[in-house]
Scaffold this motif. Structure first.
Motif, PDB file in Angstrom:
ATOM      1  N   MET A 199       9.824  23.275  -7.010  1.00  0.00           N
ATOM      2  CA  MET A 199      10.007  22.017  -7.744  1.00  0.00           C
ATOM      3  C   MET A 199       9.924  22.212  -9.256  1.00  0.00           C
ATOM      4  O   MET A 199      10.019  21.231 -10.009  1.00  0.00           O
ATOM      5  N   ASP A 200       9.764  23.435  -9.705  1.00  0.00           N
ATOM      6  CA  ASP A 200       9.596  23.714 -11.130  1.00  0.00           C
ATOM      7  C   ASP A 200      10.949  23.832 -11.822  1.00  0.00           C
ATOM      8  O   ASP A 200      11.317  24.888 -12.339  1.00  0.00           O
ATOM      9  N   GLU A 201      11.702  22.748 -11.822  1.00  0.00           N
ATOM     10  CA  GLU A 201      12.994  22.674 -12.500  1.00  0.00           C
ATOM     11  C   GLU A 201      13.129  21.288 -13.119  1.00  0.00           C
ATOM     12  O   GLU A 201      12.544  20.312 -12.610  1.00  0.00           O
ATOM     13  N   PRO A 202      13.895  21.154 -14.210  1.00  0.00           N
ATOM     14  CA  PRO A 202      13.961  19.868 -14.916  1.00  0.00           C
ATOM     15  C   PRO A 202      14.389  18.691 -14.046  1.00  0.00           C
ATOM     16  O   PRO A 202      13.907  17.572 -14.234  1.00  0.00           O
ATOM     17  N   ASN A 203      15.308  18.933 -13.096  1.00  0.00           N
ATOM     18  CA  ASN A 203      15.793  17.822 -12.265  1.00  0.00           C
ATOM     19  C   ASN A 203      14.982  17.650 -10.987  1.00  0.00           C
ATOM     20  O   ASN A 203      15.424  16.971 -10.063  1.00  0.00           O
ATOM     21  N   LYS A 204      13.806  18.264 -10.944  1.00  0.00           N
ATOM     22  CA  LYS A 204      12.934  18.106  -9.780  1.00  0.00           C
ATOM     23  C   LYS A 204      11.635  17.417 -10.210  1.00  0.00           C
ATOM     24  O   LYS A 204      11.602  16.205 -10.363  1.00  0.00           O
ATOM     25  N   LEU A 205      10.554  18.157 -10.397  1.00  0.00           N
ATOM     26  CA  LEU A 205       9.262  17.516 -10.666  1.00  0.00           C
ATOM     27  C   LEU A 205       9.272  16.666 -11.942  1.00  0.00           C
ATOM     28  O   LEU A 205       8.762  15.543 -11.927  1.00  0.00           O
ATOM     29  N   ASN A 217       0.871  -1.177   0.000  1.00  0.00           N
ATOM     30  CA  ASN A 217       0.000   0.000   0.000  1.00  0.00           C
ATOM     31  C   ASN A 217       0.906   1.224   0.000  1.00  0.00           C
ATOM     32  O   ASN A 217       1.404   1.649   1.039  1.00  0.00           O
ATOM     33  N   PHE A 218       1.136   1.779  -1.196  1.00  0.00           N
ATOM     34  CA  PHE A 218       2.039   2.913  -1.353  1.00  0.00           C
ATOM     35  C   PHE A 218       1.236   4.210  -1.446  1.00  0.00           C
ATOM     36  O   PHE A 218       0.206   4.272  -2.130  1.00  0.00           O
ATOM     37  N   VAL A 219       1.733   5.229  -0.770  1.00  0.00           N
ATOM     38  CA  VAL A 219       1.180   6.574  -0.921  1.00  0.00           C
ATOM     39  C   VAL A 219       2.282   7.471  -1.470  1.00  0.00           C
ATOM     40  O   VAL A 219       3.289   7.711  -0.797  1.00  0.00           O
ATOM     41  N   PHE A 220       2.115   7.931  -2.714  1.00  0.00           N
ATOM     42  CA  PHE A 220       3.063   8.876  -3.294  1.00  0.00           C
ATOM     43  C   PHE A 220       2.718  10.264  -2.760  1.00  0.00           C
ATOM     44  O   PHE A 220       1.648  10.800  -3.082  1.00  0.00           O
ATOM     45  N   LEU A 221       3.576  10.839  -1.963  1.00  0.00           N
ATOM     46  CA  LEU A 221       3.384  12.192  -1.437  1.00  0.00           C
ATOM     47  C   LEU A 221       4.344  13.109  -2.184  1.00  0.00           C
ATOM     48  O   LEU A 221       5.559  13.076  -1.954  1.00  0.00           O
ATOM     49  N   VAL A 222       3.808  13.929  -3.072  1.00  0.00           N
ATOM     50  CA  VAL A 222       4.625  14.676  -4.033  1.00  0.00           C
ATOM     51  C   VAL A 222       4.554  16.170  -3.750  1.00  0.00           C
ATOM     52  O   VAL A 222       3.469  16.753  -3.663  1.00  0.00           O
ATOM     53  N   ASP A 223       5.702  16.773  -3.633  1.00  0.00           N
ATOM     54  CA  ASP A 223       5.840  18.226  -3.492  1.00  0.00           C
ATOM     55  C   ASP A 223       5.668  18.863  -4.872  1.00  0.00           C
ATOM     56  O   ASP A 223       6.462  18.603  -5.781  1.00  0.00           O
ATOM     57  N   ALA A 231       3.930  22.192 -11.019  1.00  0.00           N
ATOM     58  CA  ALA A 231       4.504  22.886  -9.868  1.00  0.00           C
ATOM     59  C   ALA A 231       4.000  24.313  -9.768  1.00  0.00           C
ATOM     60  O   ALA A 231       3.777  24.991 -10.775  1.00  0.00           O
ATOM     61  N   GLY A 232       3.832  24.786  -8.509  1.00  0.00           N
ATOM     62  CA  GLY A 232       3.454  26.170  -8.265  1.00  0.00           C
ATOM     63  C   GLY A 232       2.976  26.367  -6.846  1.00  0.00           C
ATOM     64  O   GLY A 232       2.309  25.501  -6.278  1.00  0.00           O
ATOM     65  N   GLY A 233       3.345  27.485  -6.220  1.00  0.00           N
ATOM     66  CA  GLY A 233       2.889  27.779  -4.869  1.00  0.00           C
ATOM     67  C   GLY A 233       3.970  27.573  -3.828  1.00  0.00           C
ATOM     68  O   GLY A 233       5.118  27.249  -4.130  1.00  0.00           O
ATOM     69  N   PHE A 273      12.686  10.926  -0.576  1.00  0.00           N
ATOM     70  CA  PHE A 273      13.444  10.948  -1.824  1.00  0.00           C
ATOM     71  C   PHE A 273      13.722  12.402  -2.179  1.00  0.00           C
ATOM     72  O   PHE A 273      12.794  13.185  -2.432  1.00  0.00           O
ATOM     73  N   GLY A 274      14.993  12.785  -2.174  1.00  0.00           N
ATOM     74  CA  GLY A 274      15.383  14.159  -2.445  1.00  0.00           C
ATOM     75  C   GLY A 274      15.623  14.389  -3.925  1.00  0.00           C
ATOM     76  O   GLY A 274      16.171  13.518  -4.620  1.00  0.00           O
ATOM     77  N   PHE A 275      15.245  15.568  -4.400  1.00  0.00           N
ATOM     78  CA  PHE A 275      15.430  15.950  -5.795  1.00  0.00           C
ATOM     79  C   PHE A 275      15.996  17.359  -5.874  1.00  0.00           C
ATOM     80  O   PHE A 275      15.664  18.222  -5.055  1.00  0.00           O
ATOM     81  N   GLY A 276      16.843  17.587  -6.872  1.00  0.00           N
ATOM     82  CA  GLY A 276      17.283  18.931  -7.196  1.00  0.00           C
ATOM     83  C   GLY A 276      18.330  19.499  -6.264  1.00  0.00           C
ATOM     84  O   GLY A 276      18.928  18.802  -5.442  1.00  0.00           O
ATOM     85  N   GLU A 277      18.550  20.813  -6.413  1.00  0.00           N
ATOM     86  CA  GLU A 277      19.573  21.504  -5.645  1.00  0.00           C
ATOM     87  C   GLU A 277      19.049  22.868  -5.214  1.00  0.00           C
ATOM     88  O   GLU A 277      17.892  23.185  -5.423  1.00  0.00           O
ATOM     89  N   ALA A 278      19.913  23.644  -4.616  1.00  0.00           N
ATOM     90  CA  ALA A 278      19.632  25.016  -4.152  1.00  0.00           C
ATOM     91  C   ALA A 278      18.742  25.013  -2.917  1.00  0.00           C
ATOM     92  O   ALA A 278      19.138  25.525  -1.877  1.00  0.00           O
ATOM     93  N   ASN A 279      17.542  24.424  -2.996  1.00  0.00           N
ATOM     94  CA  ASN A 279      16.651  24.398  -1.840  1.00  0.00           C
ATOM     95  C   ASN A 279      16.752  23.090  -1.055  1.00  0.00           C
ATOM     96  O   ASN A 279      15.984  22.891  -0.111  1.00  0.00           O
ATOM     97  N   LEU A 280      17.638  22.199  -1.442  1.00  0.00           N
ATOM     98  CA  LEU A 280      17.688  20.868  -0.837  1.00  0.00           C
ATOM     99  C   LEU A 280      17.895  20.962   0.674  1.00  0.00           C
ATOM    100  O   LEU A 280      18.867  21.532   1.148  1.00  0.00           O
TER     101      LEU A 280
END
Length: 609
Positions: A253-259, A242-248, A312-314, A376-383
């Motif tokens: 997250m509006d960058e190619p290596n994020k969302l 029973n998986f729950v994908f919790l997505v930011d 992504a937005g907000g 699960f971490g994605f991207g940079e700058a705000n990591l």
């Protein structure tokens, strides 16, 4: 006699027209007439001796076509990048030169176009890693075995640090020292360890391997390896999930290596879902939303469509998202199954509960319901690496950093059993060193996993989990009694002799492991002696030593002597082995890259010559 309105302009006016056309090009303003003619007011302002009479003689530009929209007044001459972070110090802001200022004053006094009247401040780019957040790490020190023979720590199966270090190196920079958790670099790689054996009539959850050999960077010490191998379980034999994908889906997250990368990663996992598995999808930004209620893995098309529509937005209401995800996990809860929330984010929580302690407490309380949480971490700058690691620890899950689609496949597909199926909980390791044989020791890594001696037998103290097929490696650098060490001699300390060791003079120490079964509440214990006999190092020990040296070098390398990147590369190259997935070959490339980026040699304190 009046001059006709469309008479031929004077030479000075022609020159002014040319200058206005050039400025129009610089401002990216379209020229609807095709002649780059400027309005009459601009021409008049460009003439150094403009008078009312000359204004009357100045030709007017033809009116623009009806569909022509002039550029807004605020359109900048240059499209400058937006710089996040605090404003730069005044000392490093680039200001106009004295010559530029004089030219601006001269131009203003003659009525010419003022190109330097407003000072231009060059933005100072803040390196992305300086805006990322890492928990401070203080290296484990050298310990006298006679004073403190027990070394106790929790296991760690996270691998996020290695993938994050790889990302930073590939971006052309050395990682911040606190981004380097040496044990996670070592445990990124699989090793060949002894399989679990039967214990008390049943299969133990893991096997134990120990080995001792000369330390590559110090001739006076031994490198002791402790290896743990959990029993493996094929993916098709896993219990229903029973998986729950919790997505930011916040603006960060509006960058190619994020969302976009996150969506591709989730689809890889969806491809492997079975009909008995269920998936929910929850998102959070300024608010939270249930995008998909528990859906069978049989309906892959519906799940993919739900993933594809994420935008992504907000801002980032992460705490509210976690609460909603636990609610969905309870809706789809499978008794005896895998109930796991997969939190995918850059870790930038800025709405709702933002205090680390509160977030950890909330996740720790929820794990009692049988629902675990992995990050699960994605991207940079705000990591926010520190928060991601601590949430996974509190949620009885693991922390991975996804920098490429290949890493997503490794974590979510190839190692799915180890990532999601727990075979042992609250796993603790305790090494009791024999002070008659060991003078000093140093645990390499695991700084944020250290436990007090009494915590080993306290079953209420939380520790790490081990998944199916996981391997865990710990390395100790050991100085034998009577050999040179880093602590020096003591004038008043009581000498420990081999006679006091009794019948255990051939042992470096006793290794103990304590753990609980996935559904158990009472801990069980395994123990095995560690021989002092040094043997030629195995291929796996040599490679693990190279990775350990690499991590230490990235953190300053104060215990490595003259053992630098070149020696690390040589050691790793000679122990690359079969390398089925190419992980070890990639490691060699990263060592060479770090060597090229390194510009100084830190102070060292140990002896390797």
């Amino acid at each position: 006699m009046k001059t006709h309105l469309h008479a031929r302009p004077a030479p000075r006016a022609v020159a002014a027209l040319a200058m206005a056309a050039l400025l129009c090009v610089a401002c990216h303003a379209p020229d609807p007439t095709g002649t780059r003619a400027a309005p009459a007011t601009a021409v008049a302002a460009s003439a150094p001796d403009a008078t009312p009479d000359s204004l009357a003689k100045t030709p007017r530009a033809a009116p623009p076509p009806p569909d022509f929209q002039p550029p807004p007044v605020a359109t900048p001459l240059l499209n400058l990048p937006v710089v996040a972070g605090p404003p730069p110090p005044a000392a490093i802001v680039a200001r106009p030169s004295a010559a530029d200022a004089k030219l601006a004053r001269d131009s203003s006094s003659r009525g010419r176009v003022q190109m330097f009247a407003t000072p231009f401040f060059r933005p100072v780019q803040v390196p992305p890693t300086e805006r990322e957040r890492y928990a401070p790490i203080k290296d484990n020190g050298v310990v006298a075995a006679a004073e403190q023979p027990f070394s106790t720590f929790s296991v760690d199966v996270d691998t996020a640090s290695y993938a994050n270090v790889r990302r930073i190196l590939n971006e052309g920079a050395l990682p911040p020292p606190d981004a380097v958790r040496v044990e996670e670099l070592i445990n990124y790689f699989p090793y060949r360890y002894d399989a679990p054996t039967t214990l008390h009539g049943r299969l133990a959850p893991f096997g134990i391997t120990t080995e001792a050999a000369a330390t590559p960077w110090n001739r006076d010490t031994l490198l002791v390896r402790v290896g743990i191998k959990a029993y493996d379980r094929p993916a098709e034999a896993l219990p229903p999930a029973n998986f729950v994908f919790l997505v930011d889906v916040s603006g960060s997250m509006d960058e190619p290596n994020k969302l976009p990368l996150l969506k591709q990663a989730l689809k890889l996992m969806v491809d492997r879902l079975r009909p008995v598995d269920h998936v929910s999808l929850v998102t959070y930004a300024s608010g939270t939303q249930v995008v998909l209620r528990p859906t069978s893995g049989r309906d892959k098309a519906t799940i993919r469509v739900a993933i594809d529509q994420l935008v992504a937005g907000g801002s980032t209401a992460g705490a509210a998202g976690i609460q909603l995800a636990y609610q969905m996990a309870e809706v789809g809860f499978i008794p005896g199954g895998i109930n796991r929330i997969l939190l995918a984010t850059d870790g930038d929580f800025n709405v709702g509960i933002t205090d680390f302690a509160q977030l950890r407490g909330m996740v720790a309380e929820k794990r009692k319901s049988g629902v675990s949480l992995s990050t699960f971490g994605f991207g940079e700058a705000n990591l926010n690496d520190a928060l991601m690691e601590q949430l996974a620890d509190s949620g009885d899950g693991n922390y991975s950093y996804i920098d490429t689609l290949n890493e997503a496949r490794k974590v979510l597909v190839e190692q799915a059993s180890a990532t999601f199926s727990i075979v042992a909980r609250d796993v603790k390791v305790q090494m009791e060193f024999n002070p008659a044989v060991v003078g000093e020791y140093r645990l390499i890594g695991y700084e944020d996993r250290m436990l007090a001696r009494e915590d080993f037998h306290n079953d209420r103290v939380d520790a790490g989990e081990i998944g199916a097929g996981h391997t865990v490696t710990a390395l100790y650098e050991v100085s034998l009694a009577g050999h040179p060490g880093l602590l020096g001699e003591t004038r008043y300390g009581r000498a420990v002799t081999a006679r006091s060791a009794g019948d255990h003079g051939d042992e470096l120490g006793m290794l103990r492991l304590r753990y609980k079964t996935p559904d158990g509440t009472v801990a069980e214990e395994l123990a095995t002696p560690v021989s002092r006999s040094a043997t030629p190092p195995s291929e796996d020990l040599r490679f693990a030593a190279a990775v350990a040296a690499f991590g230490q070098e990235l953190r300053g390398g104060k215990h490595l002597g003259h053992f630098g990147y070149a020696e690390i590369a040589a050691l790793a190259s000679g122990s690359r082995g079969e390398d089925r997935y190419g992980y070890r070959g990639e490691f060699l490339r990263l060592v060479e890259l770090a060597d090229a980026l390194s510009t100084h040699t830190p102070n060292r304190v140990s002896r390797a010559d």
